[in-house]
Design a protein around this motif. Structure first.
Motif, PDB file in Angstrom:
ATOM      1  N   ARG A 187       0.856  -1.188   0.000  1.00  0.00           N
ATOM      2  CA  ARG A 187       0.000   0.000   0.000  1.00  0.00           C
ATOM      3  C   ARG A 187       0.889   1.234   0.000  1.00  0.00           C
ATOM      4  N   GLY A 188       0.528   2.206  -0.835  1.00  0.00           N
ATOM      5  CA  GLY A 188       1.320   3.422  -0.924  1.00  0.00           C
ATOM      6  C   GLY A 188       2.408   3.321  -1.978  1.00  0.00           C
ATOM      7  N   PRO A 189       3.180   4.386  -2.152  1.00  0.00           N
ATOM      8  CA  PRO A 189       4.246   4.390  -3.162  1.00  0.00           C
ATOM      9  C   PRO A 189       5.377   3.445  -2.787  1.00  0.00           C
ATOM     10  N   GLY A 190       6.021   2.890  -3.812  1.00  0.00           N
ATOM     11  CA  GLY A 190       7.114   1.958  -3.587  1.00  0.00           C
ATOM     12  C   GLY A 190       8.454   2.654  -3.427  1.00  0.00           C
ATOM     13  N   THR A 191       9.480   1.844  -3.268  1.00  0.00           N
ATOM     14  CA  THR A 191      10.846   2.330  -3.078  1.00  0.00           C
ATOM     15  C   THR A 191      11.309   3.155  -4.277  1.00  0.00           C
ATOM     16  N   GLU A 192      12.030   4.249  -4.009  1.00  0.00           N
ATOM     17  CA  GLU A 192      12.619   5.066  -5.060  1.00  0.00           C
ATOM     18  C   GLU A 192      14.079   4.657  -5.253  1.00  0.00           C
ATOM     19  N   TRP A 193      14.552   4.693  -6.493  1.00  0.00           N
ATOM     20  CA  TRP A 193      15.916   4.265  -6.764  1.00  0.00           C
ATOM     21  C   TRP A 193      16.508   5.064  -7.920  1.00  0.00           C
ATOM     22  N   CYS A 221      10.409   5.203  -9.242  1.00  0.00           N
ATOM     23  CA  CYS A 221       9.659   4.687  -8.098  1.00  0.00           C
ATOM     24  C   CYS A 221       9.010   3.360  -8.470  1.00  0.00           C
ATOM     25  N   MET A 222       9.201   2.347  -7.642  1.00  0.00           N
ATOM     26  CA  MET A 222       8.538   1.071  -7.879  1.00  0.00           C
ATOM     27  C   MET A 222       7.038   1.228  -7.649  1.00  0.00           C
ATOM     28  N   PRO A 223       6.219   0.698  -8.526  1.00  0.00           N
ATOM     29  CA  PRO A 223       4.771   0.795  -8.328  1.00  0.00           C
ATOM     30  C   PRO A 223       4.312  -0.029  -7.126  1.00  0.00           C
ATOM     31  N   THR A 224       3.148   0.309  -6.614  1.00  0.00           N
ATOM     32  CA  THR A 224       2.530  -0.492  -5.566  1.00  0.00           C
ATOM     33  C   THR A 224       2.340  -1.922  -6.072  1.00  0.00           C
ATOM     34  N   PHE A 225       2.659  -2.898  -5.237  1.00  0.00           N
ATOM     35  CA  PHE A 225       2.575  -4.329  -5.507  1.00  0.00           C
ATOM     36  C   PHE A 225       3.715  -4.854  -6.382  1.00  0.00           C
ATOM     37  N   ALA A 226       4.520  -3.984  -6.980  1.00  0.00           N
ATOM     38  CA  ALA A 226       5.681  -4.474  -7.723  1.00  0.00           C
ATOM     39  C   ALA A 226       6.654  -5.140  -6.752  1.00  0.00           C
ATOM     40  N   VAL A 227       7.380  -6.132  -7.242  1.00  0.00           N
ATOM     41  CA  VAL A 227       8.360  -6.850  -6.424  1.00  0.00           C
ATOM     42  C   VAL A 227       9.750  -6.529  -6.958  1.00  0.00           C
ATOM     43  N   LEU A 243      22.656  -1.129  -5.298  1.00  0.00           N
ATOM     44  CA  LEU A 243      21.592  -0.222  -5.727  1.00  0.00           C
ATOM     45  C   LEU A 243      21.426   0.930  -4.738  1.00  0.00           C
ATOM     46  N   VAL A 244      21.423   2.147  -5.254  1.00  0.00           N
ATOM     47  CA  VAL A 244      21.210   3.343  -4.435  1.00  0.00           C
ATOM     48  C   VAL A 244      19.714   3.657  -4.448  1.00  0.00           C
ATOM     49  N   HIS A 245      19.108   3.700  -3.271  1.00  0.00           N
ATOM     50  CA  HIS A 245      17.658   3.853  -3.183  1.00  0.00           C
ATOM     51  C   HIS A 245      17.284   4.571  -1.893  1.00  0.00           C
ATOM     52  N   ARG A 246      15.993   4.876  -1.746  1.00  0.00           N
ATOM     53  CA  ARG A 246      15.488   5.521  -0.537  1.00  0.00           C
ATOM     54  C   ARG A 246      13.990   5.256  -0.417  1.00  0.00           C
ATOM     55  N   SER A 247      13.436   5.599   0.746  1.00  0.00           N
ATOM     56  CA  SER A 247      11.990   5.530   0.932  1.00  0.00           C
ATOM     57  C   SER A 247      11.332   6.720   0.246  1.00  0.00           C
ATOM     58  N   PRO A 248      10.131   6.531  -0.308  1.00  0.00           N
ATOM     59  CA  PRO A 248       9.416   7.664  -0.898  1.00  0.00           C
ATOM     60  C   PRO A 248       8.833   8.556   0.192  1.00  0.00           C
ATOM     61  N   ALA A 249       8.526   9.770  -0.178  1.00  0.00           N
ATOM     62  CA  ALA A 249       7.903  10.689   0.773  1.00  0.00           C
ATOM     63  C   ALA A 249       6.468  10.257   1.058  1.00  0.00           C
ATOM     64  N   VAL A 250       6.072  10.352   2.315  1.00  0.00           N
ATOM     65  CA  VAL A 250       4.687  10.104   2.716  1.00  0.00           C
ATOM     66  C   VAL A 250       4.112  11.437   3.175  1.00  0.00           C
ATOM     67  N   GLU A 251       3.109  11.901   2.468  1.00  0.00           N
ATOM     68  CA  GLU A 251       2.531  13.204   2.763  1.00  0.00           C
ATOM     69  C   GLU A 251       1.499  13.099   3.887  1.00  0.00           C
ATOM     70  N   PRO A 252       1.332  14.167   4.670  1.00  0.00           N
ATOM     71  CA  PRO A 252       0.307  14.161   5.724  1.00  0.00           C
ATOM     72  C   PRO A 252      -1.068  13.837   5.145  1.00  0.00           C
ATOM     73  N   GLY A 253      -1.764  12.936   5.797  1.00  0.00           N
ATOM     74  CA  GLY A 253      -3.090  12.544   5.334  1.00  0.00           C
ATOM     75  C   GLY A 253      -3.097  11.339   4.424  1.00  0.00           C
ATOM     76  N   LEU A 259       4.862  -2.137   4.004  1.00  0.00           N
ATOM     77  CA  LEU A 259       6.098  -2.612   3.381  1.00  0.00           C
ATOM     78  C   LEU A 259       6.451  -4.015   3.854  1.00  0.00           C
ATOM     79  N   PHE A 260       6.813  -4.856   2.900  1.00  0.00           N
ATOM     80  CA  PHE A 260       7.317  -6.209   3.164  1.00  0.00           C
ATOM     81  C   PHE A 260       8.737  -6.276   2.630  1.00  0.00           C
ATOM     82  N   CYS A 261       9.655  -6.758   3.451  1.00  0.00           N
ATOM     83  CA  CYS A 261      11.064  -6.744   3.076  1.00  0.00           C
ATOM     84  C   CYS A 261      11.745  -8.021   3.561  1.00  0.00           C
ATOM     85  N   LEU A 262      12.598  -8.586   2.715  1.00  0.00           N
ATOM     86  CA  LEU A 262      13.415  -9.741   3.071  1.00  0.00           C
ATOM     87  C   LEU A 262      14.877  -9.400   2.821  1.00  0.00           C
TER      88      LEU A 262
END
Length: 264
Positions: A187-193, A221-227, A243-253, A259-262
């Motif tokens: 749910r929400g935006p995926g990882t940015e890279w 940005c990886m789409p929602t549900f993309a693996v 791989l150089v990456h970061r979490s996407p911004a989560v806006e108020p509201g 997130l699922f991560c292995l």
């Protein structure tokens, strides 16, 4: 004239400019980025004085596949990320509607091949949910992804992380201290890279801010549900090339990301 200097806008709504010089060295990723932003082709760059010999080889950070069976492409030296851009699984999305922002405050556990479903169910149940009745589809999907990941982990220990994020998790571009990582944002935006050519590795390693790390362009940005399956700095030959990456911004509201991560 022995040198040409021109300015090309990087995006229609972006007033920053990049300078192009006759003998500058650009790689294919940079030229593709510039040309796509101004809706022209590489011929336009040759016309302003960048010779064909200015193209240099580069590591293409990612490849897209149409099934988990193709994740073996992560072992290609040219790839540090493999993405399966699958459709949104609506039934799982409905299951996750009951999950609030504080449901999974970065919960982690060691999981084992052949026992991933039990381990995931125990992790979810520890947060006060009946995993089997509340999240049957989500549990099945995470189990499937886990069993695929075990094939890549070999004898390395595997850690699972479930997290709901109502804030931006890791805002700075970084490389994981792992061999491989699998991520899926349910749910929400995926990882940015960033593609390898976009990264100033020296700036990233020195602790510089994102503005100094990104040489040009914008993160993908990886789409929602993309693996996504990505290399960390623990992968052989990737001490300075994970791989150089970061979490996407989560806006108020916005709804909290799920997130699922292995990691291994």
């Amino acid at each position: 004239m022995s040198r040409y200097r021109g300015s090309v806008p990087t995006a229609a709504a972006d007033f920053r400019f990049v300078s192009l010089q006759r003998h500058s060295t650009f790689n294919a990723t940079e030229l593709h980025y510039f040309s796509s932003r101004v809706k022209c082709n590489h011929v336009a760059f040759f016309a302003v004085g960048i010779p064909v010999t200015a193209l240099r080889s580069h590591r293409s950070a990612h490849c897209r596949v149409d099934s988990l069976d193709a994740f073996g492409r992560i072992h290609s030296p040219e790839s540090s990320l493999v993405i399966w851009d699958r459709p949104v699984l609506a039934a799982i999305g409905l299951e996750l509607e009951i999950v609030g922002a504080d449901a999974f405050p970065d919960v982690r556990a060691r999981v084992h091949s052949g026992k991933a479903r039990d381990g995931l169910a125990a992790l979810i149940s520890a947060q006060g949910y009946d995993a089997l009745s509340a999240f049957p589809g989500w549990l099945d999907d995470m189990t499937r992804l886990s069993e695929v990941f075990f094939d890549f982990a070999g004898h390395r220990p595997v850690t699972v992380r479930l997290e709901t994020l109502a804030r931006t998790g890791c805002p700075r571009f970084h490389v994981d201290h792992s061999y491989l990582r699998l991520v899926c944002t349910y749910r929400g935006p995926g990882t940015e890279w960033l593609d390898d050519a976009q990264v100033d590795r020296a700036a990233q390693a020195s602790g510089a801010p994102n503005e100094a790390i990104v040489r040009f362009g914008y993160p993908r940005c990886m789409p929602t549900f993309a693996v996504g399956l990505m290399k960390g700095c623990g992968y052989p030959g990737c001490a300075d090339a994970g791989l150089v990456h970061r979490s996407p911004a989560v806006e108020p509201g916005d709804p909290a990301r799920v997130l699922f991560c292995l990691d291994c």
